[in-house]
Design an enzyme around this catalytic site. Sequence first.
Site, PDB file in Angstrom:
ATOM      1  CB  ALA A  54      -0.884   0.140   1.038  1.00  0.00           C
ATOM      2  CG  ASP A  63      -3.074  -3.868   1.190  1.00  0.00           C
ATOM      3  OD1 ASP A  63      -3.164  -4.689   1.832  1.00  0.00           O
ATOM      4  OD2 ASP A  63      -2.500  -3.357   0.372  1.00  0.00           O
ATOM      5  CE  LYS A 113      -1.653  -9.673  -0.713  1.00  0.00           C
ATOM      6  NZ  LYS A 113      -2.528  -9.323  -2.203  1.00  0.00           N
TER       7      LYS A 113
HETATM    8  C1  MRU Z   1       2.981  -2.179   4.150  1.00  0.00           C
HETATM    9  S1  MRU Z   1       2.325  -2.968   3.037  1.00  0.00           S
HETATM   10  C2  MRU Z   1       0.893  -3.572   3.761  1.00  0.00           C
HETATM   11  C3  MRU Z   1       0.144  -4.182   2.825  1.00  0.00           C
HETATM   12  O1  MRU Z   1      -0.056  -3.664   1.630  1.00  0.00           O
HETATM   13  C4  MRU Z   1       0.698  -5.637   2.602  1.00  0.00           C
HETATM   14  O2  MRU Z   1       0.354  -6.523   3.499  1.00  0.00           O
HETATM   15  C5  MRU Z   1       0.057  -6.241   1.363  1.00  0.00           C
HETATM   16  O3  MRU Z   1      -1.182  -6.825   1.565  1.00  0.00           O
HETATM   17  C6  MRU Z   1       0.318  -6.011   0.099  1.00  0.00           C
HETATM   18  O4  MRU Z   1      -0.358  -6.664  -1.010  1.00  0.00           O
HETATM   19  P1  MRU Z   1      -0.189  -6.636  -2.523  1.00  0.00           P
HETATM   20  O5  MRU Z   1      -0.985  -7.244  -3.340  1.00  0.00           O
HETATM   21  O6  MRU Z   1       1.444  -7.464  -2.748  1.00  0.00           O
HETATM   22  O7  MRU Z   1       0.237  -5.200  -3.043  1.00  0.00           O
END
Ligand code: MRU
Length: 373
Positions: free
Chosen positions: A54, A243, A254
């Site tokens: 994110a 996110d 996720k």
């Molecule tokens: C500090 S990042 C936090 C979230 O963005 C992370 O845990 C995540 O779910 C990322 O998902 P992605 O699909 O790899 O963009």
Amino acid sequence: MKIDGKPFRSIWRDDAGEVRIIDQRWLPHELRIVPLDSREDFATAIRDMWVRGAPLIGATAAYGVACQMRRDASDAALSETWEILHATRPTAINLRWALDEMDRVLRPLPPGDRAAAAFRRADEIAEEDVEINRRIGENGLALIREIAAAKPDGAPVNILTHCNAGWPATVDWGTATSPIYHAMEAGIAVHVFVDETRPRNQGAQLTAWELNSAGVPHSLIVDNAGGHLMQHGEVDLVIVGTDRTTARGDVCNKIGTYLKALAAKANDVPFYVALPSPTIDWTVTDGLREIPIEERDGAEITHVQGRDDQGRITTVQISPDGTEGRNPAFDVTPAELVTGLITERGICSANADAMAQMFGDLKNAAQDRRHGG
Ligand SMILES: CSC[C@@H](O)[C@@H](O)C(=O)COP(=O)(O)O
């Protein structure tokens, strides 16, 4: 953080001022650095997950707007760029946050002043992210220190994390990993259980890679192992990223995070979320109903990418021909399963009152913007 002893960020401007990223699709096997220039480059990099996580999605979008302002700084180009970049991925709120922030700064300026102002603000957004994550690390360190103090001398604090909320998901430090790096620096023994995080394996490919580079003791586990380890007292603490977190503390992260939270609750394991304030969506309260969940290509489930014994990065099919994958990429953990939110301002309970108390200024500003103030 460092790669082979050399300091790196996930996105930066080179000596000529051009934007560069690590193309994360090839990690951990190859470190490929690529320039981004046109609006389409930025949109592709976010949509196809050359960059992901994110906070990094937000910073990348800010630079995307800045680069576009060099080509065309008209009102129409500003609006169009907002739309194009916003359409790349639906769930991480940092994308909209960064685009709104760029629009807020640039819209009142004459077009001739916009490119320089846009790069200034994009650089600031990147720097602010680094500082936010550093502070999340300091605040999370207190938590790890407390757990370490209750353990037998020298026994590591066992932390489980899901996905990659590490430095490649941010500009630097990471969110969930920042307390871990701070604990290492403070000489506290830690050990990290890394969920592989199917289908895209951000844990196996990115979290394991960065912890390995930083010398943090860790074990890679299948996504289904966490509950078992918690039942056997092998996990002291869960820290995940997010996110989008709602105004009452529902946490979208996720896919699979929710199951870890349920297992943590059932086994009295503290479940913390590392939350930078730009990841709070003050416009929504009920995460389950209101947060859009990205549905990705089923091929991410039926196929897996890895390196073969010739050193080539390759993709193989693991399910029968004709079987289709269903691929929701995120889930929502209700606030009542969250022990606390580790933010840059301190640790906050996951409920509307505590969040409003800690971030009242940001909540009010978001509400003013919503009402056209
Ligand atoms: C500090 S990042 C936090 C979230 O963005 C992370 O845990 C995540 O779910 C990322 O998902 P992605 O699909 O790899 O963009």
